[in-house]
Structure formats: structure tokens, C-alpha cells
Motif scaffolding. Structure first.
Motif, mmCIF file in Angstrom:
data_model
loop_
_atom_site.group_PDB
_atom_site.id
_atom_site.type_symbol
_atom_site.label_atom_id
_atom_site.label_comp_id
_atom_site.label_asym_id
_atom_site.label_seq_id
_atom_site.Cartn_x
_atom_site.Cartn_y
_atom_site.Cartn_z
ATOM 1 N N ASP A 32 -48.692 -83.105 18.907
ATOM 2 C CA ASP A 32 -49.048 -84.488 18.580
ATOM 3 C C ASP A 32 -48.360 -85.033 17.331
ATOM 4 O O ASP A 32 -48.316 -86.253 17.137
ATOM 5 C CB ASP A 32 -50.566 -84.604 18.369
ATOM 6 N N PHE A 33 -47.849 -84.167 16.486
ATOM 7 C CA PHE A 33 -47.350 -84.611 15.183
ATOM 8 C C PHE A 33 -46.327 -85.753 15.242
ATOM 9 O O PHE A 33 -46.506 -86.750 14.535
ATOM 10 C CB PHE A 33 -46.787 -83.423 14.392
ATOM 11 N N PRO A 34 -45.267 -85.671 16.052
ATOM 12 C CA PRO A 34 -44.298 -86.778 16.028
ATOM 13 C C PRO A 34 -44.915 -88.136 16.385
ATOM 14 O O PRO A 34 -44.610 -89.148 15.751
ATOM 15 C CB PRO A 34 -43.242 -86.359 17.056
ATOM 16 N N LYS A 35 -45.789 -88.152 17.374
ATOM 17 C CA LYS A 35 -46.441 -89.402 17.772
ATOM 18 C C LYS A 35 -47.340 -89.926 16.650
ATOM 19 O O LYS A 35 -47.312 -91.125 16.328
ATOM 20 C CB LYS A 35 -47.259 -89.181 19.045
ATOM 21 N N LEU A 36 -48.121 -89.048 16.048
ATOM 22 C CA LEU A 36 -48.996 -89.452 14.947
ATOM 23 C C LEU A 36 -48.182 -89.952 13.754
ATOM 24 O O LEU A 36 -48.558 -90.936 13.108
ATOM 25 C CB LEU A 36 -49.900 -88.296 14.530
ATOM 26 N N ASP A 69 -36.791 -80.658 8.166
ATOM 27 C CA ASP A 69 -36.170 -79.406 7.727
ATOM 28 C C ASP A 69 -37.144 -78.235 7.756
ATOM 29 O O ASP A 69 -36.818 -77.145 8.229
ATOM 30 C CB ASP A 69 -35.597 -79.556 6.311
ATOM 31 N N SER A 70 -38.342 -78.449 7.259
ATOM 32 C CA SER A 70 -39.342 -77.387 7.220
ATOM 33 C C SER A 70 -39.714 -76.925 8.627
ATOM 34 O O SER A 70 -39.807 -75.727 8.902
ATOM 35 C CB SER A 70 -40.581 -77.884 6.482
ATOM 36 N N HIS A 71 -39.900 -77.874 9.525
ATOM 37 C CA HIS A 71 -40.306 -77.521 10.885
ATOM 38 C C HIS A 71 -39.169 -76.854 11.643
ATOM 39 O O HIS A 71 -39.415 -75.962 12.465
ATOM 40 C CB HIS A 71 -40.853 -78.744 11.602
ATOM 41 N N MET A 72 -37.915 -77.250 11.360
ATOM 42 C CA MET A 72 -36.774 -76.533 11.956
ATOM 43 C C MET A 72 -36.773 -75.085 11.490
ATOM 44 O O MET A 72 -36.565 -74.170 12.299
ATOM 45 C CB MET A 72 -35.446 -77.193 11.582
ATOM 46 N N ASN A 73 -36.995 -74.860 10.211
ATOM 47 C CA ASN A 73 -37.042 -73.498 9.688
ATOM 48 C C ASN A 73 -38.159 -72.698 10.350
ATOM 49 O O ASN A 73 -37.964 -71.542 10.721
ATOM 50 C CB ASN A 73 -37.218 -73.516 8.160
ATOM 51 N N SER A 74 -39.311 -73.306 10.520
ATOM 52 C CA SER A 74 -40.419 -72.599 11.142
ATOM 53 C C SER A 74 -40.112 -72.253 12.598
ATOM 54 O O SER A 74 -40.393 -71.134 13.043
ATOM 55 C CB SER A 74 -41.709 -73.425 11.061
ATOM 56 N N ILE A 112 -37.041 -88.499 12.388
ATOM 57 C CA ILE A 112 -38.058 -88.744 13.428
ATOM 58 C C ILE A 112 -37.541 -88.230 14.772
ATOM 59 O O ILE A 112 -38.269 -87.558 15.518
ATOM 60 C CB ILE A 112 -38.414 -90.253 13.527
ATOM 61 N N GLN A 113 -36.288 -88.506 15.075
ATOM 62 C CA GLN A 113 -35.694 -88.025 16.327
ATOM 63 C C GLN A 113 -35.637 -86.500 16.361
ATOM 64 O O GLN A 113 -35.925 -85.889 17.398
ATOM 65 C CB GLN A 113 -34.297 -88.633 16.517
ATOM 66 N N ILE A 114 -35.269 -85.893 15.241
ATOM 67 C CA ILE A 114 -35.272 -84.425 15.169
ATOM 68 C C ILE A 114 -36.675 -83.904 15.457
ATOM 69 O O ILE A 114 -36.847 -82.977 16.262
ATOM 70 C CB ILE A 114 -34.784 -83.931 13.786
ATOM 71 N N LEU A 115 -37.676 -84.488 14.807
ATOM 72 C CA LEU A 115 -39.052 -84.022 14.986
ATOM 73 C C LEU A 115 -39.519 -84.187 16.431
ATOM 74 O O LEU A 115 -40.202 -83.300 16.965
ATOM 75 C CB LEU A 115 -39.990 -84.741 14.017
ATOM 76 N N HIS A 119 -40.326 -80.740 18.208
ATOM 77 C CA HIS A 119 -41.724 -80.465 18.541
ATOM 78 C C HIS A 119 -41.929 -80.327 20.042
ATOM 79 O O HIS A 119 -42.812 -79.569 20.470
ATOM 80 C CB HIS A 119 -42.643 -81.513 17.919
ATOM 81 N N ALA A 120 -41.125 -81.003 20.855
ATOM 82 C CA ALA A 120 -41.196 -80.807 22.309
ATOM 83 C C ALA A 120 -40.794 -79.369 22.652
ATOM 84 O O ALA A 120 -41.480 -78.688 23.425
ATOM 85 C CB ALA A 120 -40.302 -81.812 23.024
#
Length: 175
Positions: A32-36, A69-74, A112-115, A119-120
Motif C-alpha cells: 500500500d505504501f506507494p498509493k498512500l 533508495d532505502s527500499h531498494m536496498n532492503s 515515486i515511479q521507482i517506489l 513495491h509491486a
């Protein structure tokens, strides 16, 4: 007051094992994060996007680029832990990264596009994992400990809420 601005949803705390329903809830937070995030920023002006959510804190622009960046690393840490035996991950200096021109001057649309894409993919990966996969680990050299994927998932569920909380501070301040 400063602590509430720094940690609007409270600090990250982990206790014990995670249930299957908690894991599903964490996955839903990632999904849900990107939509929120898009919903929170849709009415913010450029001036608000360049506003710090607290004294000596990052701007919303920096927060959004940091999340990408953080979410890519994770995500990469998940992939490494699922394909290697307790790999040692690479840390990074998020505070220094946040000072770069790509954080301070780039439009947020790219992150935003990266996220959205990340996230998908991350959600698909998480939903395909078996319970025992969540016990796989990576070694974090800065923390000097092994981190299980279920704990890392819980951390990033919190991370999403944490930074959405920062963005909400700007929205609330201006309403």
C-alpha cells in the motif's frame, strides 16, 4: 515535542516471533505504501515539498528520495538472503546521500515511479515466500548482527508508516 516530530508513529520495536497474520499485515503495508504516499503528497505545493518536517530534519523531497533508495536496498537484501547463506550486506550513509543534488533538486516523480515498480515487485516476492524463508538472515556489519527477513519486513512496514507520518506533519501544519 521534538521526539514526536522525529518519530510520529513511535520508534521501531520488535518483540518475539511474528504470527502469520502479522507477516500478512506487514506485506500489505509494503503493497500500500506507494498509493498512500501519492495520496499524501497530491495536494502539497513545491514549497511544502521543500519544507522540513522538523527542525534540522529532511525536506519532504529528501524523505521521498530516501524512501526510494532505502527500499531498494532492503529489496536487494531480501534477494541476497533468499539466494545466499547469511550474506554480508553493504551499509550506506543515508545522511550523506540525502545531501546530494538528486535528493535536494530532483523532482519527486522519479522516486515515486521507482517506489511504485519496486513495491509491486517486492510484494510479489514477499507473497511468494514460505514461512521458513522469513527466518533466513543477512549479516549487517554496522549493527554487527544477523537480521532475519521477518524482522527486516517488520522494520520496513514501520519505515513506510514512519515516513508517511513525516509527510502528514507537513499536510497538517498547513491545514
Amino acid at each position: 515535542m521534538t521526539e514526536k516530530l522525529k518519530f510520529p508513529v513511535g520508534s521501531f520495536r520488535v518483540q518475539g516471533e511474528f504470527s502469520e497474520s502479522q507477516i500478512k499485515s506487514f506485506i500489505q503495508d509494503i503493497k500500500d505504501f506507494p498509493k498512500l504516499l501519492k495520496n499524501e503528497i497530491q495536494n502539497l505545493s513545491e514549497k511544502e515539498i521543500d519544507t522540513s518536517y522538523r527542525p534540522e530534519g529532511w525536506t519532504i523531497r529528501q524523505v521521498i528520495h530516501h524512501c526510494a533508495d532505502s527500499h531498494m536496498n532492503s529489496f536487494i537484501r531480501f534477494k541476497l538472503a533468499l539466494t545466499e547463506d547469511n550474506p554480508t550486506i553493504k551499509g550506506y550513509h543515508e545522511d550523506i546521500w540525502a545531501l546530494g543534488n538528486d535528493y535536494t533538486q530532483m523532482p519527486i516523480v522519479s522516486s515515486i515511479q521507482i517506489l511504485e515498480g519496486l513495491h509491486a515487485r517486492w510484494t510479489k516476492l514477499l507473497e511468494s515466500m514460505r514461512p521458513e524463508d522469513y527466518k533466513r538472515t543477512f549479516y549487517h556489519p554496522e549493527m554487527k548482527k544477523e537480521v532475519a527477513l521477518d524482522r527486516n519486513l517488520a522494520l520496513y512496514s514501520w519505515h513506510c508508516k514512519h515516513h508517511l507520518g513525516h509527510i502528514k506533519l507537513i499536510s497538517q501544519r498547513n491545514n
